[in-house]
Design a protein around this motif. Structure first.
Motif, mmCIF file in Angstrom:
data_model
loop_
_atom_site.group_PDB
_atom_site.id
_atom_site.type_symbol
_atom_site.label_atom_id
_atom_site.label_comp_id
_atom_site.label_asym_id
_atom_site.label_seq_id
_atom_site.Cartn_x
_atom_site.Cartn_y
_atom_site.Cartn_z
ATOM 1 N N ALA A 1 0.832 -1.207 0.000
ATOM 2 C CA ALA A 1 0.000 0.000 0.000
ATOM 3 C C ALA A 1 0.867 1.257 0.000
ATOM 4 N N LYS A 2 1.898 1.271 0.831
ATOM 5 C CA LYS A 2 2.753 2.460 0.904
ATOM 6 C C LYS A 2 3.682 2.555 -0.301
ATOM 7 N N ILE A 3 4.168 1.426 -0.788
ATOM 8 C CA ILE A 3 5.022 1.471 -1.980
ATOM 9 C C ILE A 3 4.233 2.016 -3.167
ATOM 10 N N GLU A 4 3.010 1.541 -3.337
ATOM 11 C CA GLU A 4 2.207 2.031 -4.464
ATOM 12 C C GLU A 4 1.820 3.497 -4.269
ATOM 13 N N ARG A 5 1.661 3.901 -3.026
ATOM 14 C CA ARG A 5 1.370 5.314 -2.783
ATOM 15 C C ARG A 5 2.577 6.176 -3.139
ATOM 16 N N GLU A 6 3.764 5.678 -2.831
ATOM 17 C CA GLU A 6 4.987 6.397 -3.205
ATOM 18 C C GLU A 6 5.142 6.444 -4.726
ATOM 19 N N LEU A 7 4.816 5.353 -5.390
ATOM 20 C CA LEU A 7 4.844 5.348 -6.852
ATOM 21 C C LEU A 7 3.866 6.380 -7.418
ATOM 22 N N ALA A 8 2.676 6.453 -6.824
ATOM 23 C CA ALA A 8 1.680 7.424 -7.288
ATOM 24 C C ALA A 8 2.173 8.850 -7.067
ATOM 25 N N TYR A 9 2.840 9.075 -5.945
ATOM 26 C CA TYR A 9 3.392 10.400 -5.640
ATOM 27 C C TYR A 9 4.363 10.830 -6.740
ATOM 28 N N PHE A 10 5.268 9.946 -7.125
ATOM 29 C CA PHE A 10 6.249 10.309 -8.148
ATOM 30 C C PHE A 10 5.651 10.282 -9.551
#
Length: 615
Positions: free
Chosen positions: A306-315
């Motif tokens: 969940a957090k990795i994909e959120r970081e991907l979405a951020y970038f």
């Protein structure tokens, strides 16, 4: 024939004093070094070793069915479980972390035993707080003269290299035997005449230990403790995705990883951490790269998706803005290309589109005149595995050529136009890219280029304690600095070559891992072990640097005189944690491959020796 040898070994009858002395010395040393344990694995030791183990539970492994049957007959209920394994593929039939102790007195002599795979397997089944005790003969042994072709003999450096990179030497005992010319004559003498010489050997044995004289020892009894990389990678990921109000890097409100945590120093120790999130566009991309390295490995699972994909979405949102993308250096774009390309293999092919857009932007914008541009090539090689287009292959080939052209034949290192080109991290980034390009193109002739820089790094930049200096200054620069220091007109802060960074250790580990993956045959495992042991205690503080920080990841730096208080360096960057996760993941994968027999070190060319620096 081999079965007969293995079966006879299980239960040896009493021997004349000069022979019995060695058996007793090894056995008693093993018991003392191992101490009391809960669960112990005995790997084909002579039965008297097994009998004396101080453990609530003992399992025994032998290397033939007849040997294990005989061991069961001899030892009976003194052993709780008996197993036999193939010595050429010694896969131990036990789960991970099953024992807190292991012992193997004798078998490491046998040439038919895959000792590399066995040592890695023992590490797999040994808990992080466990200890593995084993013995090896050296060429100083009187048996070497007649047995050097039938048995293995280890120099002290070769013996310690068995532990790299997954173990650290925790304890040892040195065993003395009389030289061959005397031992051979004593062997034919009556027992009464042998005994005074055995007494003398025991005194000389004590002298070896007192002098720490490895070179004159006939046998080495080594106690090794696992370097628990699996635990360290979990702690690092926890730090990366722990909320900032709990001294982590995760901004829960913004849904992304912050750039760094800054710290204060009081009384020589770290007093507190404060998050900082000013935009640099290079720190968090490296953290994301480390996260995807772990997620795509055999260690990875969905616990942090969940957090990795959120970081991907951020970038993904940031790089969609042309102005923001133009602000990003190649350092950040290369790391993000890697991250999105790897994410495509786990979360969905739509991430490959982002990686492709980053590639097209970078291919047009950068000329590989800065050493950090190497990270673009690094990212492209991973994109090529999910999107093998002809244009991308041409770019990879062209970038590979540019990197090779930057290697100075007289000075060995890569020289780009940026003033920091010689620094350790920039050399390692280039090695990552070069090795990966070799792996995907098959141009293995360039592995020689990688070896040259790795060798230089070990020979010129690795200290005796395993730390890498940032850069080896010229004699003129160093002499000038020393003169200013003595005149009292020196630096207001230490010069850059007096900083030691844990991330530099990890950059080297990743470089070696990629060299191996590309087909490199030189053995750098000793140096890997030395590099990581510096982080975990073999440093000027004599401390585990992950405990010094209190974060679960190493503190950012030490100076060469052990300081933590240099104002502009009092922080921990997210990029450092990302590189740490990459290195730990690579080390675990390397150990697992060795346990499967996938990366044999037998036959590899030795790299510059990092094991003979000191025990």
């Amino acid at each position: 024939m081999r079965d007969e040898v293995l079966t006879r070994w299980v239960n040896q009858p009493p021997a004349d004093p000069v022979y019995q002395y060695l058996r007793d010395a090894e056995k008693e040393s093993a018991w003392e070094v191992l101490g009391a344990r809960e669960r112990v694995l005995d790997i084909a030791s002579e039965a008297n070793v097994t009998r004396g183990l101080d453990a609530a539970y003992v399992a025994r492994v032998d290397f033939s069915s007849t040997a294990i049957d005989y061991a069961r007959e001899v030892l009976g209920d003194e052993v709780d479980r008996y197993e036999w394994v193939d010595p050429e593929t010694p896969r131990l039939p036990f789960p991970d972390d099953h024992f807190d102790g292991g012992v193997s007195i004798g078998p490491y002599d046998w040439k038919f035993l895959d000792v590399t795979a066995l040592t890695a397997e023992v590490r797999r089944v040994t808990r992080g707080d466990g200890l593995f005790v084993f013995s090896v003969p050296t060429p100083r042994s009187p048996y070497h003269t007649g047995g050097r072709f039938s048995l293995r003999y280890y120099t002290p450096g070769a013996a310690r290299s068995l532990l790299a990179p997954g173990w650290e030497l925790a304890d040892y005992d040195l065993v003395y035997q009389h030289p061959y010319w005397l031992h051979s004559k004593l062997a034919m003498a009556p027992p009464a005449l042998q005994r005074p010489f055995v007494t003398a050997a025991k005194r000389l044995d004590d002298r070896l230990d007192a002098r720490d004289d490895w070179d004159d020892a006939s046998y080495l009894v080594l106690g090794a403790r696992p370097l628990d990389y699996e635990r360290h990678v979990e702690r690092a990921l926890d730090c990366l995705y722990r909320p900032t109000d709990e001294n982590g890097f995760w901004d829960a409100e913004g849904g992304h990883i912050v750039r760094a945590l800054e710290y204060d120093v009081a009384d020589g120790t770290i007093a507190g951490w404060t998050p900082t999130d000013d935009v640099v566009w290079r720190y968090a991309p490296f953290a994301l790269m480390g996260s995807l390295r772990w997620r795509c490995s055999s260690l990875g699972d969905g616990s942090r998706d969940a957090k990795i994909e959120r970081e991907l979405a951020y970038f993904r949102e940031r790089v969609a803005d042309p102005d923001t993308l133009r602000e990003m250096p190649s350092y950040g774009i290369g790391a993000l290309t890697y991250a999105f390309a790897r994410a495509a293999t786990v979360y969905g092919t739509e991430y490959a589109t982002v990686a492709r857009d980053l590639y097209e932007h970078a291919d047009e914008r950068f000329d590989f005149d800065d050493s950090e541009d190497s990270l673009l090539l690094y990212g492209w090689t991973y994109l090529y595995e999910v999107d093998p287009g002809a244009d991308l292959r041409r770019s990879i080939d062209g970038a590979l050529y540019e990197l090779v052209e930057r290697q100075n034949a007289w000075k060995t290192l890569f020289y780009f136009d940026n003033p920091t080109t010689r620094r350790h991290q920039n050399q390692m980034y280039t090695l990552w890219a070069l090795s990966r390009a070799v792996e995907v193109t098959g141009c293995t002739g360039y592995l020689e280029n990688v070896e040259a820089v790795l060798d230089y790094t070990i020979e010129e930049r690795m200290r005796d304690d395993g730390a890498f200096i940032w850069e080896d200054p010229s004699r003129r620069t160093y002499a000038g600095a020393e003169l200013r220091r003595r005149l009292g007109t020196g630096f207001s802060r230490p010069p850059h070559w007096e900083f030691l960074y844990p991330c530099h250790q990890t950059f080297f580990v990743v470089a070696v891992a990629h060299y191996y993956a590309a087909g490199g045959e030189r053995d750098y495992d000793d140096a890997l072990g030395e590099a990581m042991r510096w982080i975990y205690g073999r440093n000027d503080l004599g401390a585990d640097l992950t405990e010094v920080s209190g974060l679960g990841v190493p503190v950012r730096f030490l100076t060469t005189d052990g300081r933590l208080d240099v104002a502009d360096q009092q922080f921990k960057g997210a990029y450092e944690v990302g590189a740490y996760v990459m290195a730990l993941t690579d080390l675990v994968e390397h150990e697992r491959a060795r346990a499967r027999g996938g990366t044999p070190r037998v036959g590899r060319r030795r790299a510059p020796d990092a094991t003979d620096r000191s025990p």
